[in-house]
Scaffold this active site. Structure first.
Site, PDB file in Angstrom:
ATOM      1  N   SER A  15       0.843  -1.202   0.000  1.00 61.01           N
ATOM      2  CA  SER A  15       0.000   0.000   0.000  1.00 61.01           C
ATOM      3  C   SER A  15       0.874   1.247   0.000  1.00 61.01           C
ATOM      4  O   SER A  15       2.098   1.166   0.059  1.00 61.01           O
ATOM      5  CB  SER A  15      -0.922   0.010   1.233  1.00 61.01           C
ATOM      6  OG  SER A  15      -0.153   0.076   2.424  1.00 61.01           O
ATOM      7  N   TYR A 151       9.293   7.505  16.202  1.00 60.66           N
ATOM      8  CA  TYR A 151       9.360   7.564  14.736  1.00 60.66           C
ATOM      9  C   TYR A 151      10.509   8.462  14.291  1.00 60.66           C
ATOM     10  O   TYR A 151      11.287   8.105  13.384  1.00 60.66           O
ATOM     11  CB  TYR A 151       8.025   8.075  14.214  1.00 60.66           C
ATOM     12  CG  TYR A 151       7.870   8.097  12.720  1.00 60.66           C
ATOM     13  CD1 TYR A 151       7.805   6.926  11.979  1.00 60.66           C
ATOM     14  CD2 TYR A 151       7.743   9.310  12.037  1.00 60.66           C
ATOM     15  CE1 TYR A 151       7.632   6.950  10.600  1.00 60.66           C
ATOM     16  CE2 TYR A 151       7.570   9.344  10.671  1.00 60.66           C
ATOM     17  CZ  TYR A 151       7.513   8.166   9.941  1.00 60.66           C
ATOM     18  OH  TYR A 151       7.344   8.189   8.585  1.00 60.66           O
ATOM     19  N   LYS A 155      13.714   7.336  12.065  1.00 55.86           N
ATOM     20  CA  LYS A 155      13.912   7.920  10.744  1.00 55.86           C
ATOM     21  C   LYS A 155      15.176   8.780  10.673  1.00 55.86           C
ATOM     22  O   LYS A 155      15.835   8.828   9.632  1.00 55.86           O
ATOM     23  CB  LYS A 155      12.680   8.735  10.339  1.00 55.86           C
ATOM     24  CG  LYS A 155      11.435   7.890  10.100  1.00 55.86           C
ATOM     25  CD  LYS A 155      11.627   6.889   8.970  1.00 55.86           C
ATOM     26  CE  LYS A 155      10.333   6.198   8.588  1.00 55.86           C
ATOM     27  NZ  LYS A 155      10.509   5.227   7.472  1.00 55.86           N
ATOM     28  N   THR A 186      -1.812   8.473   2.569  1.00 57.20           N
ATOM     29  CA  THR A 186      -1.746   7.036   2.806  1.00 57.20           C
ATOM     30  C   THR A 186      -2.417   6.721   4.149  1.00 57.20           C
ATOM     31  O   THR A 186      -2.982   7.595   4.798  1.00 57.20           O
ATOM     32  CB  THR A 186      -0.282   6.561   2.843  1.00 57.20           C
ATOM     33  OG1 THR A 186       0.344   7.072   4.042  1.00 57.20           O
ATOM     34  CG2 THR A 186       0.495   7.029   1.623  1.00 57.20           C
TER      35      THR A 186
END
Length: 271
Positions: A15, A151, A155, A186
């Protein structure tokens, strides 16, 4: 640069940006290997691609499965020309409330597993002396964004690994590209982990109104074709944040020059 006849292996391809990249490269004549956990969704993406595809499902946290998948990918046709480390999960929770298990899970998926998959492929790329390694980071990999401490840590770390790897491979013919998307439409926010590790289950308006995945994919593939090392795909304030923290090309060139001058050999000789 033409990608026709090349093979691209994309993780997190069921996806979002991963699926869009698979379709975009497929439209340019590239063979596609699609990986992720959901075989049915991967097969659905593969059905949209006109070129040859290989559905290779596995969980990025399962290193044995990843090693087996790497052997299969390398053995398919003429090997892997493009590898996209895209699998990942985001977060929406304040640090003071977030359990350490959430930090461990996000760092394992977004950073450690991406490094492990790349390390497994490095001998193949080094032997070929060509190809492209893409790391899908984030604007949150450049700028510390509240409610995303785990996160951001993962990252930022992915960019650090990629930048160091780029320097090491700068004389090898293998290109290393860091991609920093901003808000792309998304399910990233809907699937994000909350403070106790459960899925958030709802999206953000800024995400829903973000760049279309197919537009982001087109910009990314064009940038790779143009040899761009750091690729910022964002708009408005997010683009300004990313551009404000962009690593200058002159710095990348400086590191490459150090390697060309024998920096690594000198370091190893001192051990």
């Amino acid at each position: 640069m033409s990608f026709e006849g090349k093979t691209a292996w994309i993780t997190g391809a069921s996806s979002g940006i991963g699926a869009a990249l698979a379709r975009e490269w497929g439209s340019r004549g590239t063979r596609i290997i699609l990986s992720g956990r959901d075989e049915a969704r991967l097969a659905e993406v593969a059905s949209d691609i006109a070129t040859q595809t290989l559905v290779l499902p596995f969980d990025v946290r399962d290193e044995d499965a990843m090693q087996a998948a790497t052997k299969t990918a390398i053995g398919w046709h003429d090997g892997v020309d493009i590898f996209v480390a895209n699998a990942g999960i985001s977060q929406r929770s304040p640090a003071v409330e977030t359990s350490m298990q959430v930090y461990r899970d996000i760092i394992e998926i977004d950073l450690t597993a991406q490094i492990a998959a790349t390390q497994a492929l490095l001998p193949h790329f080094a032997k070929r002396g060509s190809g492209h390694l893409l790391f899908i980071s984030s604007i949150a990999g450049k700028v510390g964004v509240p409610m995303r401490t785990a996160y951001c840590a993962a990252k930022h770390g992915l960019i650090g690994y990629a930048d160091a790897l780029r320097g090491e491979l700068s004389q090898s013919g293998v290109g290393v590209h860091v991609v920093c998307p901003g808000s792309v439409a998304t399910d990233v926010s809907r699937n994000a982990l909350t403070s106790d590790g459960t899925k958030r289950g709802r999206s953000d308006k800024v995400i829903d109104n973000g760049i279309r995945p197919e537009d982001a994919a087109r910009r990314i593939v064009d940038a790779v074709a143009g040899g761009q090392r750091e690729i910022i795909v964002a708009e408005g304030m997010e683009e300004a944040m990313g551009e404000g923290r962009r690593t200058p090309d002159a710095l990348f060139d400086q590191v490459a020059a150090m390697v060309a001058a024998g920096y690594m050999e000198k370091m190893q000789a001192e051990d």
